[in-house]
Design a protein around this motif. Structure first.
Motif, mmCIF file in Angstrom:
data_model
loop_
_atom_site.group_PDB
_atom_site.id
_atom_site.type_symbol
_atom_site.label_atom_id
_atom_site.label_comp_id
_atom_site.label_asym_id
_atom_site.label_seq_id
_atom_site.Cartn_x
_atom_site.Cartn_y
_atom_site.Cartn_z
ATOM 1 N N TRP A 1 0.662 -1.203 0.190
ATOM 2 C CA TRP A 1 0.064 -0.200 -0.051
ATOM 3 C C TRP A 1 0.639 1.160 0.425
ATOM 4 C CZ3 TRP A 1 -4.113 1.378 -1.848
ATOM 5 C CH2 TRP A 1 -5.418 1.773 -1.760
ATOM 6 N N GLY A 2 1.814 0.938 0.600
ATOM 7 C CA GLY A 2 2.318 2.432 0.854
ATOM 8 C C GLY A 2 3.198 2.404 -0.952
ATOM 9 N N GLU A 3 3.430 1.239 -1.521
ATOM 10 C CA GLU A 3 4.499 2.214 -2.370
ATOM 11 C C GLU A 3 2.654 2.470 -3.758
ATOM 12 O OE1 GLU A 3 6.577 -1.077 -6.365
ATOM 13 O OE2 GLU A 3 4.911 -1.717 -4.932
ATOM 14 N N VAL A 4 2.008 1.576 -3.622
ATOM 15 C CA VAL A 4 0.923 2.721 -3.900
ATOM 16 C C VAL A 4 0.773 4.163 -4.125
ATOM 17 C CG1 VAL A 4 -1.457 2.752 -4.940
ATOM 18 C CG2 VAL A 4 -0.172 0.090 -4.872
ATOM 19 N N GLN B 1 2.316 11.128 -0.034
ATOM 20 C CA GLN B 1 3.437 10.685 -0.410
ATOM 21 C C GLN B 1 4.453 11.402 1.638
ATOM 22 O OE1 GLN B 1 6.241 12.615 -3.020
ATOM 23 N NE2 GLN B 1 6.474 10.598 -3.973
ATOM 24 N N ALA B 2 4.417 12.727 1.693
ATOM 25 C CA ALA B 2 4.788 12.827 3.308
ATOM 26 C C ALA B 2 4.335 11.833 4.768
ATOM 27 C CB ALA B 2 4.830 14.122 3.403
ATOM 28 N N GLU B 3 3.413 11.574 4.316
ATOM 29 C CA GLU B 3 2.458 10.820 5.616
ATOM 30 C C GLU B 3 3.058 9.172 5.305
ATOM 31 O OE1 GLU B 3 -2.160 9.245 6.477
ATOM 32 O OE2 GLU B 3 -1.827 11.548 5.905
ATOM 33 N N THR B 4 2.717 9.205 4.094
ATOM 34 C CA THR B 4 3.169 7.405 3.710
ATOM 35 C C THR B 4 4.537 7.410 4.617
ATOM 36 O OG1 THR B 4 1.632 7.428 1.537
ATOM 37 C CG2 THR B 4 3.908 6.154 1.515
ATOM 38 N N ALA B 5 5.967 7.845 4.223
ATOM 39 C CA ALA B 5 7.152 7.627 3.907
ATOM 40 C C ALA B 5 7.099 7.808 5.956
ATOM 41 C CB ALA B 5 7.931 9.057 3.795
ATOM 42 N N GLU B 6 6.061 8.524 6.441
ATOM 43 C CA GLU B 6 5.969 8.742 7.452
ATOM 44 C C GLU B 6 5.272 7.146 8.253
ATOM 45 O OE1 GLU B 6 5.412 11.846 11.550
ATOM 46 O OE2 GLU B 6 4.864 12.398 9.864
ATOM 47 N N ARG B 7 4.647 6.869 7.860
ATOM 48 C CA ARG B 7 3.957 5.229 8.554
ATOM 49 C C ARG B 7 4.735 5.025 8.374
ATOM 50 N NH1 ARG B 7 -1.497 5.503 8.831
ATOM 51 N NH2 ARG B 7 -2.615 7.636 8.676
#
Length: 719
Positions: free
Chosen positions: A359-362, A369-375
């Motif tokens: 899911w992060g790759e998607v 994107q910034a939220e994905t990096a932090e998660r």
């Protein structure tokens, strides 16, 4: 109140907080895991507060009381009150304590929480001059209860660091204090500070565990104790014979908490042991539900485990997370293995974090994107655990390749190139079957090796990926292999060949309908290939296309590289001020993602821009240019080969150094560089964004080059 027989170490902040709570509230509970020091803190706070209670501070040891009906009698006995009537003890207490001002300390209430809550509530309502301080692994949930949650002692420096003299973390100070009771000559020195710090970290800073470990110095060295911690429950025994039974060994201490849990709570505790680091509710529901625990029950069970101090509650930008201390995690793991559930739970854990990565790759290509990096950063320790499981469990090799390859966005975009290479190299060595997962792992490995300047490893991996893609008809893998071969050519100072490969890769991407951050990067890299050939117009054309895609999709990571490339193009075209603004925004965005490569490229370009006049009639700041070069050098050492081993990327640094050398004295040239090399990452970024003059850098003086001398860092060739 009993006198202290050993020194009290640390906890000054907690003592202050507890004093404030006792002044403001009538019922205060100190809660926390077993062995964390609740009793010691409560007793010290009660002793300090004694002056406010003319009728005394009184300790009631609740732990030995097993029958809730005897609790009132235990309080009477502790207060030295006798009563031979048949009246309920609480009525006697209300009568005999009327009009008095005293503090009652109920220590160890977790096994009788309901009885303690009822007693405290009844007495507080009847006695206005009474205050009650309790210690418990579980909250009482009584009316008016105020909580102080006690965490383990600070453990200080990270691995590889040494706590400095005079600033030892509290856990290390406690170990040293208790060690001197066994070895009077023991001191924390330069020689053993790192070993003691590691031991205290392995023990989670739990005071009881630290004290028990210090007692083992009778027969073992610090290093030997640490080496044996894999069986810490057998090792950490032999506490004081006069201590409460539940505190005499670490196993008994935690077993006491275990006995206080319901069957379902114990089951969830065991299952939660598969998590490494923190986790959220959704992860716990997916991994731990089923076969005895309904999904809808997980929340309530987590809440109970927090209330019993088995789980620690942590706040994050994405809501509440939970964590087991390593010691409690190991204890739960023993029960999980005993139940024969470990492999099943580890696979469910692996499945969840494969989903997190997928899911992060998607989500990486988009406005979150910034939220994905932090998660993903929050999930980092669990992703490592999932990878380790796949690499150590037979039959999981393909999933290891898939998971490690899917995390390319995290390895590359968030500053983890070295770790990504570690996992991918291990996975590729285990399984050579030509699958889609292996193809992806190959191009990701080649990509990361290229960014590290390791073309010797990058080129074979990418060629293998290309050949496999042609043999198996994997068009997607072919596009990525050709794209990353273009990167290798660009870094290898073959811009014409790189441009051909990027054009081919973009054709493949269009043919299969691929559009993501990698495709945008291909556009940027193609533009750079033209720039390095002196074709600014073609370069700007591709930068413009990349910028449009980023703005349309809310992409920020690749956009930062668009800014770098555009800033370099503006510099070549003589537009210095726009170039500065673009380069600074590039550094800011890359710092948000902790992308070290993007940060250092931007800072090196800003150094060159400082050699240009800041405005009409203003001089260039050659000293600041050298400060930024020194700062960049320190970052390059954490990325890989400086300037990716590329003459093209090294050109900006070389030109900057030549300009600075021509305008500065040798002393200033060297001192400014050394001052920059002293800046850590955050200070270097702050310096670059502020345009110089931050307090971490050179001291101001009568001229632009007045800087204090500093030890020289390792040299950069031709700098």
């Amino acid at each position: 109140m009993p006198a202290e027989v050993t020194g009290f170490v640390g906890r000054q902040r907690e003592l202050t907080e507890l004093a404030a709570l006792l002044a403001a509230a009538r019922l205060v509970t100190v809660t926390g895991p077993g062995g964390v020091g609740k009793s010691r803190l409560a007793l010290r706070a009660a002793a300090r507060a004694a002056g406010a209670f003319p009728d005394g501070t009184w300790l009631v040891e609740v732990a030995p009381v097993q029958d809730p009906l005897l609790l009132g009698h235990a309080v009477l006995e502790a207060l030295r009150l006798t009563d031979c009537t048949a009246r309920p003890p609480v009525d006697v207490l209300a009568e005999r304590l009327a009009g008095r001002r005293l503090l009652l300390v109920l220590d160890g209430c977790e096994h009788l929480v309901e009885a303690c809550a009822e007693l405290a509530d009844t007495l507080l309502r009847a006695l206005p001059g009474l205050r009650v301080l309790t210690t418990s692994r579980s909250v009482l949930r009584a009316s008016g209860e105020h909580l102080l949650t006690l965490a383990p002692l600070p453990v200080g420096a990270l691995p590889g660091q040494r706590p400095g003299p005079g600033v030892l973390p509290d856990a290390v100070r406690l170990f040293a204090d208790r060690a001197r009771a066994v070895l009077p000559s023991f001191e924390v020195t330069e020689a053993n500070a790192e070993a003691v710090g590691l031991l205290c970290r392995r023990l989670d800073g739990i005071p009881l565990a630290v004290e028990l470990a210090a007692g083992r110095l009778r027969a073992l060295s610090v290093e030997q104790i640490t080496a044996r911690l894999d069986d810490r429950f057998r090792l950490l025994t032999g506490g004081s014979r006069t201590a409460l039974p539940r505190h005499q060994t670490l196993r008994t201490t935690i077993g006491w908490s275990h006995e206080l849990c319901t069957v379902q709570e114990r089951l969830l505790w065991a299952r939660l042991s598969v998590f490494a680091g923190s986790f959220d509710l959704e992860a716990a529901e997916y991994v731990c539900a089923g076969e005895g625990i309904e999904p809808e029950d997980v929340l309530d069970l987590l809440d109970e485990l927090v209330a019993k101090s088995v789980l620690l509650r942590e706040d994050s930008p994405f809501g509440v997370r939970f964590r087991l201390l390593d010691t409690l995690r190991e204890y739960g793991g023993h029960w999980l293995r005993a139940a024969g559930e470990e492999q099943r739970l580890l696979r469910r854990h692996r499945d969840w974090y494969l989903g997190v990565a997928t899911w992060g790759e998607v989500e990486w290509f988009g406005p979150r994107q910034a939220e994905t990096a932090e998660r993903t950063q929050l999930a980092h320790t669990n992703l490592r655990a999932a990878l380790e499981f796949c690499l150590s469990e037979p039959g999981e090799e393909q999933i290891a390749l898939l998971l490690a390859g899917t995390l390319w966005f995290f390895w590359v975009g968030c500053g983890h190139l070295g770790e990504g290479r570690h996992w991918l190299d291990r996975a590729l060595a285990l399984d050579r079957e030509p699958t889609e997962a292996r193809a992806k792992a190959l191009w990701v490995t080649g990509y990361m090796a290229t960014l590290q300047g390791d073309l010797t490893a990058a080129r074979p991996a990418l060629e293998e990926c290309r050949r496999q893609a042609l043999d198996t008809g994997d068009d997607r893998a072919l596009a990525y292999a050709v794209h990353r071969q273009g990167c290798a050519a660009l870094i290898g100072d073959e811009p014409e060949r790189a441009a051909e490969l990027f054009e081919e890769a973009l054709w493949h991407y269009r043919t299969i309908g691929e559009l993501n951050s990698n495709v945008v990067m291909a556009m940027i890299e193609l533009g750079l290939a033209y720039l390095f050939q002196g074709d600014l117009d073609s370069g700007e054309l591709w930068f413009g296309q990349a910028r449009e895609v980023c703005e349309e999709h809310g992409e920020q990571w690749a956009y930062a590289y668009v800014l770098y490339a555009s800033a370099y193009s503006h510099f070549l075209d003589g537009a210095i001020q726009p170039a500065r603004a673009l380069a600074r925004e590039c550094v800011r965005l890359n710092h948000q993602f902790r992308d070290l490569l993007g940060i250092v490229l931007g800072i090196d370009l800003l150094a060159l821009l400082e050699t240009e006049p800041a405005g009409p009639g203003e001089p260039a700041d050659l000293c600041e240019a050298r400060v930024l070069q020194g700062a960049a050098h320190r970052i390059w050492r954490t990325v890989g080969t400086p300037f990716l081993g590329s003459r093209s990327f090294f050109g900006t640094h070389q030109e900057c150094a030549e300009r600075a050398r021509a305008g500065l004295t040798q002393q200033a040239f060297d001192d400014c560089y050394r001052a920059g090399a002293r800046l850590d990452l955050d200070a270097a970024v702050s310096r670059a964004l502020d345009g110089g003059g931050s307090p971490e850098g050179p001291e101001p003086g009568p001229g632009p080059c007045s800087v204090p001398p500093a030890p020289a860092p390792a040299p950069v060739p031709n700098s």
